[in-house]
Scaffold this motif. Structure first.
Motif, PDB file in Angstrom:
ATOM      1  N   ALA A 107       0.664  -0.986   0.241  1.00  0.00           N
ATOM      2  CA  ALA A 107       0.189   0.358  -0.351  1.00  0.00           C
ATOM      3  C   ALA A 107       0.655   1.127   0.148  1.00  0.00           C
ATOM      4  CB  ALA A 107      -0.795   0.141   1.442  1.00  0.00           C
ATOM      5  N   ASP A 108       2.212   0.883   0.331  1.00  0.00           N
ATOM      6  CA  ASP A 108       2.548   2.425   0.446  1.00  0.00           C
ATOM      7  C   ASP A 108       2.817   2.517  -1.889  1.00  0.00           C
ATOM      8  OD1 ASP A 108       5.478   4.067  -0.044  1.00  0.00           O
ATOM      9  OD2 ASP A 108       6.536   2.722   1.101  1.00  0.00           O
ATOM     10  N   PRO A 109       2.374   4.199  -2.057  1.00  0.00           N
ATOM     11  CA  PRO A 109       2.531   4.458  -3.361  1.00  0.00           C
ATOM     12  C   PRO A 109       4.434   4.035  -3.796  1.00  0.00           C
ATOM     13  CG  PRO A 109       2.360   6.757  -1.833  1.00  0.00           C
ATOM     14  CD  PRO A 109       2.100   4.408  -1.303  1.00  0.00           C
ATOM     15  N   ARG A 156       8.590  11.855  -4.845  1.00  0.00           N
ATOM     16  CA  ARG A 156       7.876  11.023  -4.177  1.00  0.00           C
ATOM     17  C   ARG A 156       7.971  11.228  -3.034  1.00  0.00           C
ATOM     18  NH1 ARG A 156      12.832   7.271  -4.702  1.00  0.00           N
ATOM     19  NH2 ARG A 156      13.119   7.541  -2.581  1.00  0.00           N
ATOM     20  N   ASN A 157       7.120  11.183  -1.732  1.00  0.00           N
ATOM     21  CA  ASN A 157       7.146  11.560  -0.730  1.00  0.00           C
ATOM     22  C   ASN A 157       7.493  10.408   0.125  1.00  0.00           C
ATOM     23  OD1 ASN A 157       7.552  14.481  -0.103  1.00  0.00           O
ATOM     24  ND2 ASN A 157       5.494  14.516  -1.368  1.00  0.00           N
ATOM     25  N   ASP A 158       8.046  10.132   0.767  1.00  0.00           N
ATOM     26  CA  ASP A 158       8.611   8.900   1.669  1.00  0.00           C
ATOM     27  C   ASP A 158       7.892   8.405   2.797  1.00  0.00           C
ATOM     28  OD1 ASP A 158      10.493   8.306  -0.862  1.00  0.00           O
ATOM     29  OD2 ASP A 158      12.410   8.906   0.492  1.00  0.00           O
ATOM     30  N   ALA A 159       7.013   7.415   2.511  1.00  0.00           N
ATOM     31  CA  ALA A 159       6.442   7.406   4.431  1.00  0.00           C
ATOM     32  C   ALA A 159       7.608   6.730   5.371  1.00  0.00           C
ATOM     33  CB  ALA A 159       5.835   5.144   3.903  1.00  0.00           C
ATOM     34  N   ASP A 160       7.342   6.576   6.508  1.00  0.00           N
ATOM     35  CA  ASP A 160       8.397   5.730   7.522  1.00  0.00           C
ATOM     36  C   ASP A 160       7.541   5.263   8.198  1.00  0.00           C
ATOM     37  OD1 ASP A 160       9.465   5.703   9.550  1.00  0.00           O
ATOM     38  OD2 ASP A 160      10.565   7.938   9.725  1.00  0.00           O
ATOM     39  N   TYR A 161       8.158   3.972   8.037  1.00  0.00           N
ATOM     40  CA  TYR A 161       7.696   2.707   8.320  1.00  0.00           C
ATOM     41  C   TYR A 161       8.172   2.421   9.617  1.00  0.00           C
ATOM     42  CZ  TYR A 161       6.973   0.324   3.802  1.00  0.00           C
ATOM     43  OH  TYR A 161       7.296   0.179   2.107  1.00  0.00           O
ATOM     44  N   GLN A 209      -0.961   8.524  -2.536  1.00  0.00           N
ATOM     45  CA  GLN A 209      -0.977   8.935  -1.528  1.00  0.00           C
ATOM     46  C   GLN A 209      -0.745   7.145  -0.991  1.00  0.00           C
ATOM     47  OE1 GLN A 209      -5.012  10.148  -0.425  1.00  0.00           O
ATOM     48  NE2 GLN A 209      -3.976  12.281  -0.207  1.00  0.00           N
ATOM     49  N   GLY A 210      -0.298   7.366  -0.073  1.00  0.00           N
ATOM     50  CA  GLY A 210      -0.553   6.254   1.260  1.00  0.00           C
ATOM     51  C   GLY A 210      -1.179   6.633   2.157  1.00  0.00           C
ATOM     52  N   VAL A 211      -1.314   5.917   2.914  1.00  0.00           N
ATOM     53  CA  VAL A 211      -1.991   4.968   3.859  1.00  0.00           C
ATOM     54  C   VAL A 211      -1.972   5.901   5.116  1.00  0.00           C
ATOM     55  CG1 VAL A 211      -3.558   3.354   3.508  1.00  0.00           C
ATOM     56  CG2 VAL A 211      -0.985   3.139   4.573  1.00  0.00           C
ATOM     57  N   ASP A 212      -0.576   6.397   5.383  1.00  0.00           N
ATOM     58  CA  ASP A 212       0.075   7.285   6.401  1.00  0.00           C
ATOM     59  C   ASP A 212      -0.296   9.089   5.886  1.00  0.00           C
ATOM     60  OD1 ASP A 212       3.292   8.330   5.462  1.00  0.00           O
ATOM     61  OD2 ASP A 212       2.574   6.758   4.296  1.00  0.00           O
ATOM     62  N   ILE A 213       0.087   9.289   6.483  1.00  0.00           N
ATOM     63  CA  ILE A 213      -0.020  10.804   6.226  1.00  0.00           C
ATOM     64  C   ILE A 213       0.810  12.008   5.617  1.00  0.00           C
ATOM     65  CG2 ILE A 213      -1.942  11.445   7.673  1.00  0.00           C
ATOM     66  CD1 ILE A 213       0.079  12.850   9.727  1.00  0.00           C
ATOM     67  N   ARG A 214       1.779  10.892   5.232  1.00  0.00           N
ATOM     68  CA  ARG A 214       2.916  12.018   4.697  1.00  0.00           C
ATOM     69  C   ARG A 214       3.386  11.143   2.737  1.00  0.00           C
ATOM     70  NH1 ARG A 214       8.942  12.282   7.232  1.00  0.00           N
ATOM     71  NH2 ARG A 214       8.977  10.363   6.611  1.00  0.00           N
ATOM     72  N   SER A 215       2.934   9.383   2.573  1.00  0.00           N
ATOM     73  CA  SER A 215       3.539   9.547   1.676  1.00  0.00           C
ATOM     74  C   SER A 215       2.776   9.622   0.640  1.00  0.00           C
ATOM     75  CB  SER A 215       3.872   7.437   1.698  1.00  0.00           C
ATOM     76  OG  SER A 215       2.772   7.411   2.289  1.00  0.00           O
ATOM     77  N   ALA A 246      -6.472   6.169   1.639  1.00  0.00           N
ATOM     78  CA  ALA A 246      -5.680   6.678   0.808  1.00  0.00           C
ATOM     79  C   ALA A 246      -5.829   6.168  -0.742  1.00  0.00           C
ATOM     80  CB  ALA A 246      -4.325   6.014   0.928  1.00  0.00           C
ATOM     81  N   PHE A 247      -5.867   7.508  -1.557  1.00  0.00           N
ATOM     82  CA  PHE A 247      -7.141   7.732  -2.798  1.00  0.00           C
ATOM     83  C   PHE A 247      -5.668   8.014  -3.797  1.00  0.00           C
ATOM     84  CE2 PHE A 247      -7.819  11.710  -5.316  1.00  0.00           C
ATOM     85  CZ  PHE A 247      -9.500  11.019  -6.629  1.00  0.00           C
ATOM     86  N   ALA A 248      -5.727   7.457  -5.200  1.00  0.00           N
ATOM     87  CA  ALA A 248      -4.991   7.071  -6.340  1.00  0.00           C
ATOM     88  C   ALA A 248      -5.729   7.191  -7.127  1.00  0.00           C
ATOM     89  CB  ALA A 248      -4.590   5.888  -6.019  1.00  0.00           C
ATOM     90  N   HIS A 249      -5.096   8.848  -7.998  1.00  0.00           N
ATOM     91  CA  HIS A 249      -5.260   7.967  -9.808  1.00  0.00           C
ATOM     92  C   HIS A 249      -5.323   8.452 -10.814  1.00  0.00           C
ATOM     93  CE1 HIS A 249      -5.368  12.666 -10.341  1.00  0.00           C
ATOM     94  NE2 HIS A 249      -5.799  12.434  -8.613  1.00  0.00           N
TER      95      HIS A 249
END
Lengths: 578, 1122
Positions: B294-296, B489-494, B450-456, B422-425
């Motif tokens: 789910a991480d874009p 890309r804005n990275d997720a932080d696991y 978008q990822g499910v975290d608020i940054r990625s 998380a929304f993507a198109h």
């Protein structure tokens, strides 16, 4: 037409394949070099030469430091309510129950031998060089080779002390397999011979070109290592070499190896400009912007409460860590323990006019007072007090236990005079109030021009005085021993203080001598060696430490990670660890 | 493409005049020729089906008139002129017609049909309209058009007529079926309505043969019948598909190794970053594992037939349009025409050096040929909802259980750092066109996810343009592909997710005393995760460019030579910024803002030169290939960092402003560069006898600059054999077997996927040390040298069976493979001294993988209105780590791996051991709990003992993290305009270490730290104080799962309007339901690829707690054709 195409095509292609460019697989180096094309200038010679020195500084902390200090009667890494439990690895250091699986038993071996491999490599490089091609004299090259041999002896001496049965390796390039372990006698002779051969080629302090000889081995440095070897010879090979030790110490004190003198100010050997101190014989050069290994997590930076940095006003690096602290002199109720060893803070307090006993405080302009942290650490003009990481104001004491409790919603420390009902005091049961902290090297505030500038004093003249004093003491000459010790000690006490030993040395007992080693070199990474030499390491009792069943723990096992890869020839594990 | 036809054709046509009495052998040969030339034509026209679809719509050659005058022209020129004037495409074999000249035509307006009749008058040729194409073919097939007989061309004998219709299995009339009288050269072709009429001689023994590309040939004894209704069966698609192999293509029938072909239509409709996610589970033996689906910005790991190496690259070689090592991230799924997975050694050995992990060949779509311009829009929108999330104690429960200080707030940390959905198109637009000689295709796409975290997040756009040109004389083919891509890309932080699990929930997000500041959280090694995601910037701006140019020279009809130049560039410009207000910076970095930027550039250049030669003589067919390949790889990097900037407003854009690096001795910048080369000579021969016995042999001689100077080159041979049993005489009557092929192969493959310069005695710069005052950087050896570093080689054996049964209802293949990896590349522990580092990069050890793979396709129902197709892929994997030693290095028989992180020192979780399967969990065995709720474990004699007494000797193998069996099951339905699919996927026979339960699932966690609900639920009996970080198999659970992975429903509208041709709207879900007994997060989040399956590990192989939540994805999509 088509044929022509075909021909051209084939010919062009054939030419390409035959040319070297199409089959050349040599590697091109861009940001690296290899030994064959490394040496171009004199600086390059020094770059290779200094590699093992730079590494050596790093090895003073971490595994070797823990093995020398956490196993003794002065320093502890207790379980502070969940912090520093780490699977019991520090318990095992304290209780002398380590196994080859504890990483430090492998790490110290590897770290020290790495320095030896670097020295061996540089030696091979330098021996093959034509000095004239690098605008160097043969004498200069010879001196560098002597320094490398001395550096290698410094590593070997520590390996010898920790593991005793070690490999003697003097070559590097092209070697894949290790060597059979040498007998202690062989190792002793090797180190002795190497140093004796090297010292004549080393520069003496004051020789031309040594004005800025920071972090380099001089004749006195080599001599000091020889003194260390001789002082512990009885332990290492069962032979008494105290006389050899005394001779070389006396020579150094007599300035045969260059001019040295004891510092007059107690903190001078550790202060920002200690490289200029006449007491410094060998120190690794530290600086704020570059390396400063004694100020890192493997050593003193993790010897203070988390928020102590605020107390020091040194905010460049964030939080400190209470990993290392002094073992307690008193139980939870405040009564002094009745064992002889340990109790480091009380040992200082035995001479209450000791200038070092004061609470550490920055006085401005790169000056400080005191060597310990205890009680409330009040800062910001009295507005703030250092707290634990879970929010209670620390009241640091020479005791170990749980000294905080819940009052309403908040955690609060027991204050002066308050005694908790929980009397348990051991390695598993400590909080962040437990244990006085040692601040040997100054933490000047962030705006101080000389913060974190001290060099790490590996060999200082006071050690030579103490070693000589011990030799004299063992030879029955207590008076000379007392005089030698007092020569150093007088800087800690007011003039004419009764804390100085009486001239005849009547107050100087073996215990007192060991205590005095502990006071002078507290936290300097040598306590285990001293305890072993005094025969106390295995038989002594101190806080939360019973005597060992036998003395196999006076040396460490060779770590499992080392044993695993040394299969041909296979290393023999030290006795008692199989 | 015309090769086979060309070979024999010229002599056939030239030697035999019309109506000639051909020998049986030659008749057969001619038929083949005809079929092959039709094949050529059909392939050019994209597909046979397309043609059929157009038959009824197109214009008729009898209706179109043309005005034309010719004087002594060549026939081919005449046809070209005609083509310009008419809407038809004329398909013919140029060589067959090339000799016909002196064609004249008086000026006049005629229908196309009339014109053609005149043009071809007196020639041994016939013509036929199929859709908008007019096929001109040699006259051995006799035309009998039901609409109008043309006596000129019909071979009339004294005969009686037979007529009838030809229909498909679905009942649709089939035009264009070739009907011949067996044993003669006489025949016809069915018309647009599937009707045919044929005169046969009065001989009673007449047998008709019905054939066409894509259908099974049928032989019907006519007997007394005068009317025949024939149902043609589709040939199993699998038998005719073109399979892409290294440096060429083969017909499925010719393949003698394990290759799985997946066409674009079979790819899954999923929204994700990497196109290979659409292949997940589709290919038996290919494991695509993505712990952060789910991480874009995540990319999956891909592994074929088990782990193949200790340290060298584990992923298969990706070849895109013939360029090895291409960039998967730069491929829009909509551009993929097909994916061929080369699984066994023989197939991949032609890529020798990098074939050990298999080869994935991706063929992108090319411009339409003869279909006219086409525009397609693909768009989708996805919503990702977190699923199988872990629940920590709520603030109320935390307080109730007195777990620490109550700071007064009630914070759900997990919720604070997550989006509800998380929304993507994504949108892509392709247009293509052209003809057989010149064609183009271009695609542009845009995506925002978008990822499910608020940054990625990820924002990207890219394109792919493909141009192909064939010179006028057909001597040259040229192709060019340009594919640029840009993204930010804005990275997720696991780490934020496990931080959210463990943070004291009574702490507020913002500081109550200063609501503009974040709250300084307390606990162990903690940070405020909301603050991190909202105030720290971390990501990259990237550019990709793929270029690929091909020039092919057709020297002779059956000899060609081709040069391919390719370049793949990846540029990343990373950024990082942490403001001065950061509570983390205040606690750890003296309250200084910090920022860095890193620019790195990976460049790969490829030059390949191949020559191919074909020869068919009688029953022998030979294809030979030889080539040279040169690849150059380069990496360079620039990095700069600083701290303490005048203003946080600069973020990472004004590094020079910070004063941190002004301190003497600090530097804050670095650059690096390295390169390597791969050079290869290779060749391959494919031989077939009578299309029945097939053999292939190949050899690659390859060198890599990375190896020790004596061992740079290696040989990689391979051979394979195939036997098409179904073509044997004795199988003639076994009608339920359509195709049966037995094959076996052996190949040697290599691996060189590791860092450069590993063999050399490198000196690197280290720290600084003063030399008489000023500091000098010290230099020294940075690695143990290994001048013997050499190729890692794998010996691969494979036997397989390909089959098509029951009139194409059931098709598939079975493969059994065995692979032994030798001289495994990896860091090997060596003694210090004399070495300087604890590890040497060396070839030590061997490993074996074997397994059985089954791939099945069942056309369960195949009616005109309704079809139901089932596909199954299943694979087993057996793994043994055979040895850890060789003649030079003797090590222990095992390595303990996967060291787990603090708190506590849990030790290592797995053991790699000689003779054992990788992924073995090695820990204490749980034996219950004692009165205090502390663990009991079994000692080595099997007696329960308290955990405090457990020693290392009591540890044992307690499970294994590598699935024994993986499978997928796809179900596709078509009902009129509706289509639907249900896709299941699962992995079986393995264990997972529930790392979150281990760290956060017990009441013994540190004060002020939150824990999972399981601590007071499932694990409440383990209530003792000494339970934390005690590694035992209580936390090991069965990993087996079955997922209802993808469910798709689509509806297609065909339109006759001028606005669009067809529209498909569809909805799809991904990861809809998971059936498993595992109690932690999604079992699929645990990696199964690599050396340490079944447990979370970081890049260095150490255990980790950080993870990214799985999601259920809902996708809505549109496909529009203009």
């Amino acid at each position: 037409m088509k044929k022509k195409f075909f021909q051209t095509y084939l010919i062009a292609g054939g030419l390409c394949l035959l040319s070297a460019a199409c089959t050349n697989l040599d590697e091109t180096l861009y940001d690296k070099v290899n030994s064959s094309n490394f040496f171009h200038t004199k600086d390059d010679v020094y770059r290779s030469f200094l590699r093992t020195f730079e590494h050596g500084y790093w090895t003073v902390q971490g595994a070797t430091y823990q093995m020398q200090e956490n196993t003794g009667d002065q320093v502890m890494t207790a379980n502070r309510q969940g912090h520093w439990y780490d699977g019991g690895t520090y318990y095992r250091l304290h209780y002398h129950t380590w196994t080859p699986l504890d990483n430090y038993t492998s790490d110290a071996w590897n770290n020290l031998y790495q320095g030896i491999a670097q020295a061996n490599n540089s030696l091979e490089d330098l021996k093959g060089l034509d000095a004239s091609k690098f605008s160097m004299s043969d004498a200069e090259l010879k001196q560098l080779i002597a320094e490398l041999r001395t550096m290698r002896c410094w590593y070997y001496l520590r390996l010898f002390d920790l593991y005793r049965n070690i490999e003697l390796v003097t070559t590097f390039k092209g070697e894949i397999k290790g060597k059979e372990q040498a007998s202690p006698k062989e190792t002793f002779t090797f180190i002795e011979t190497e140093l004796k051969e090297a010292i004549p080629d080393l520069a003496a302090k004051g020789d031309e070109g040594t004005e800025n000889f920071q972090g380099r081995w001089t004749k006195a440095g080599g001599g000091a290592l020889l003194a260390r070897l001789y002082l512990n010879a009885k332990v290492y090979i069962g032979e008494d070499h105290f006389n050899d030790c005394a001779t070389i110490c006396q020579d150094i004190i007599n300035n045969k190896y260059g001019n040295y003198a004891l510092a007059q100010r107690w903190d001078e050997p550790f202060d920002w400009n200690n490289d200029k101190s006449p007491e410094t014989i060998f120190a690794f050069p530290g600086s704020f912007g570059r390396t400063h290994w004694q100020y890192d997590g493997g050593m003193y930076w993790w010897g203070a409460p988390y928020d102590a940095y605020k107390y020091f006003g040194f905010t460049d690096w964030g939080r400190m860590n209470p990993k290392y602290a002094l073992q307690p002199g008193r139980d939870v109720d405040g009564n002094e323990y009745n064992f002889q060893l340990g109790k480091p803070f009380l040992k200082f307090a035995k001479y209450p006019d000791d200038v070092r006993l004061k609470l550490y405080k920055n006085l401005g302009n790169s000056t400080r007072e005191g060597m310990f942290l205890f009680g409330y650490l009040v800062y910001n003009n009295g507005k703030d007090t250092v707290e634990s990481d879970n929010g209670f104001k620390l009241y640091i004491r020479d005791q170990v236990g749980i000294f905080n409790h819940k009052v309403g919603d908040k955690l609060v420390s027991y204050g002066p005079g308050e005694v908790p009902s929980d009397k348990q005091s051991d390695m598993t049961h400590a909080d962040q109030n437990s244990g006085v902290y040692l601040i040997k090297y100054p933490y000047y505030p962030t705006d101080d021009a000389h913060r974190i500038e001290s060099d790490y004093a590996e060999v200082r003249l006071s050690e030579i005085y103490y070693a000589l004093a011990e030799c004299k003491f063992r030879a029955g000459d207590k008076a000379t021993a007392a005089t030698l010790l007092n020569a150093v000690r007088k800087r800690y006490y007011p003039a004419g203080s009764s804390s100085l030993y009486d001239a005849g040395g009547s107050t100087l007992t073996e215990q007192e001598l060991l205590d005095e080693w502990g006071r002078e070199f507290l936290g300097e990474g040598r306590r285990r060696t001293d305890l072993v030499r005094f025969g106390k390491f295995n038989s002594g009792s101190w806080w939360d430490k019973q005597p060992d069943g036998d003395d196999h723990t006076s040396i460490f096992p060779i770590g499992q990670n080392v044993m695993n890869v040394n299969t041909s020839p296979a290393l023999k594990q030290n006795p008692g660890y199989n | 493409m015309f090769f086979s036809a060309k070979n024999a054709e010229s002599d056939a046509i030239a030697r035999f005049p019309r109506y000639g009495h051909l020998s049986a052998a030659y008749q057969k040969r001619l038929k083949q020729i005809m079929r092959v030339s039709l094949l050529s034509f059909f392939v050019m026209s994209c597909s046979f089906q397309v043609l059929l679809a157009h038959t009824t719509k197109g214009q008729d050659m009898e209706d179109i008139t043309v005005r034309l005058e010719l004087k002594y022209e060549k026939l081919t020129t005449a046809l070209k002129k005609l083509q310009k004037l008419t809407p038809f495409t004329y398909a013919y074999n140029k060589r067959a017609l090339g000799n016909i000249s002196d064609i004249s035509l008086p000026e006049g307006t005629r229908t196309v049909k009339e014109t053609l009749s005149l043009l071809l008058k007196g020639q041994p040729l016939v013509f036929e309209q199929i859709g908008s194409n007019i096929v001109i073919s040699p006259l051995y097939v006799v035309r009998s058009d039901s609409a109008a007989a043309r006596p000129d061309f019909v071979a009339v004998m004294q005969q009686y007529p037979i007529q009838g219709t030809v229909k498909s299995a679905k009942g649709e009339p089939l035009p264009g079926i070739t009907i011949t009288i067996k044993g003669t050269s006489t025949g016809t072709i069915s018309d647009a309505y599937g009707r045919f009429k044929l005169n046969v001689s009065s001989d009673q023994q007449v047998t008709l043969e019905f054939s066409a590309i894509g259908f099974e040939t049928q032989t019907v004894a006519v007997g007394e019948r005068r009317e025949l209704n024939i149902v043609m069966r589709d040939k199993a698609v699998g038998l005719n598909e073109t399979v892409v192999v290294g440096y060429g293509t083969l017909n499925r029938r010719e393949v003698t190794s394990a290759i799985t072909h997946v066409s674009d239509k079979e790819l899954l409709a999923v929204g994700g970053n990497n196109p290979l996610m659409s292949l997940q589970g589709k290919v038996a033996g290919l494991t695509i594992s993505n712990p952060g689906t789910a991480d874009p910005n995540s990319n999956p790991t891909i592994q074929l037939r088990g782990v193949s190496s200790r340290n060298a690259g584990l992923g298969p070689l990706i070849v895109v349009d013939g360029v090895p090592g291409a960039n998967l991230e730069n491929i829009n799924q909509n551009d993929i025409a097909s994916i061929d997975v080369l699984k066994d050694g023989a197939a991949s050995a032609i890529y020798g050096t990098r074939g050990s992990n298999g080869v994935i060949m991706i063929t992108t779509k090319k411009g339409g040929r003869g279909n006219g311009p086409q525009v397609t829009y693909n768009g989708y929108t996805t919503f990702d909802f977190p699923t199988r999330t872990l629940k920590s104690l709520s603030a109320e429960e935390f307080v109730k259980h007195d777990r620490g200080t109550d700071f007064g707030a009630r914070t759900d940390w997990a919720k604070e750092i997550s989006r509800d959905a998380a929304f993507a198109h994504k949108h892509s637009l392709s247009f293509s066109g052209g003809d057989a000689r010149n064609n183009y295709r271009a695609t542009v796409d845009y995506k925002n996810a978008q990822g499910v975290d608020i940054r990625s997040s990820r924002q990207e756009y890219g394109g792919r343009v493909s141009l192909n040109h064939t010179s006028k004389n057909e001597l040259w083919n040229m192709g060019l592909v340009v594919a640029p891509r840009y993204f930010k890309r804005n990275d997720a932080d696991y780490d934020v997710f496990n931080m959210a699990l463990s943070l004291n929930p009574t702490q507020p997000v913002m500081d109550p005393e200063d609501p503009n500041r974040y709250f300084t959280v307390s606990g162990g090694e903690v940070f405020n995760p909301v603050e991190r995601l909202k105030t720290e910037l971390s990501g990259s701006e990237a550019k990709f460019l793929d270029l690929n140019a091909t020039v092919k020279l057709n020297i002779l009809p059956n000899l060609s030579s081709q040069i391919t130049l390719g370049q793949t560039t990846r540029d990343y410009f990373d950024f990082f910024f942490r403001p001065s207000t950061s509570t983390y910076a205040i606690m750890n970095e003296g309250g200084q803002s910090s920022a860095n930027r890193k620019y790195d550039k990976t460049d790969q250049k490829t030059f390949e030169w191949i020559g191919s030669y074909n020869l068919s003589k009688r029953r022998h067919s030979l294809k030979a290939l030889a080539g040279y390949s040169y690849q150059y790889f380069q990496y360079s990097e620039l990095y700069a960092e600083n701290r303490n900037f005048t203003s946080d407003a600069f973020t990472y854009n004004n590094l020079g402003d910070g004063d941190y690096q002004q301190e003497e001795g600090r530097n804050g910048m670095s650059t690096t560069k390295n390169d390597s080369r791969l050079i290869a000579f290779f060749g391959r021969v494919n031989y077939s006898y009578n299309d029945k016995y097939l053999a292939t042999a190949s050899l690659r001689y390859e060198g890599s600059s990375k190896f020790g100077f004596n061992n740079k080159w290696g040989y990689f041979p391979a051979f394979s054999l195939g036997w098409r049993i179904s073509s044997e005489e004795f199988m003639k009557n076994v009608t339920w077997v359509d195709e049966l092929k037995l094959r076996g192969d052996y190949g040697v493959t290599g691996n060189q996927e590791f860092d450069n310069y590993k063999s050399l005695d490198l000196y690197s710069g280290y720290g600084y040390y003063p030399l008489n005052g000023p500091y000098l950087r010290v230099w020294g050896p940075s690695q143990n040298t290994n001048y013997n570093l050499r190729w890692e080689k794998a010996h691969n054996w494979n036997v397989g069976l390909d089959f098509v049964l029951f009139h194409s209802m059931l098709s598939g293949s079975i493969n059994y493979y065995r692979r032994k990896q030798q001289d495994l590349l990896g860091n090997y522990n060596v003694p210090i001294p004399p070495n300087i580092q604890t590890q040497t990069y060396a070839n030590v050890g061997s490993m074996r993988n074997s397994g059985l793979e089954l791939q099945l396709n069942v056309a369960a129902i195949d009616k005109k209105d309704f079809s139901y197709n089932i596909s199954f892929a299943g694979a087993t994997n057996n793994n043994r780590f055979v040895s850890f030693s060789n003649d030079q290095y003797h090590g222990q028989a095992f390595i303990d791996v996967v060291g787990l992180p603090a708190p506590g020192s849990p030790g290592t979780a797995q053991r790699l051991q000689e003779g054992q399967r990788i992924g073995n969990f090695y820990m204490w065995k749980y034996a219950g709990v004692d009165d205090q709720g502390n663990f009991l474990v079994y000692d080595k004699s099997g007696k329960p003992i308290p955990s405090t007494q457990a020693t290392n000797d009591d540890k044992r193998i307690v499970g294994n993290g590598l699935p024994r069996f993986t499978a997928s099951l796809g179900n596709t339905f078509h009902y009129r305009k509706w289509d639907a699919s249900l896709y299941f996927r699962g992995a079986f026979g393995y264990d997972i270490f529930n790392v979150h339960d281990f760290y956060y699932g017990l009441q013994s966690v540190q004060d002020n730290t939150n824990m999972l609900e399981s601590a007071y639920g499932r694990n409440s009996h383990i209530s003792g104080k000494n339970t934390l970080a005690f590694l035992n198999d209580y936390f090991l659970e069965k990993g087996d799962y079955v997922k209802l992975d993808v469910v798709t429903l689509g509806y297609t509208i065909q339109s006759k309007s001028k606005y669009f041709v067809s529209l498909r709207i569809y909805a799809s879900t991904k990861n809809l339901a998971t059936f498993t007994s595992f109690t932690g997060v999604d079992p699929e989040a645990y990696p199964v690829n690599g050396l340490y399956p079944g447990i979370f590990t970081d890049v260095n192989g150490n255990g980790r707690k950080a993870y990214y939540p799985s999601t259920t994805q809902l996708l809505f999509g549109v496909q529009l054709n203009f």
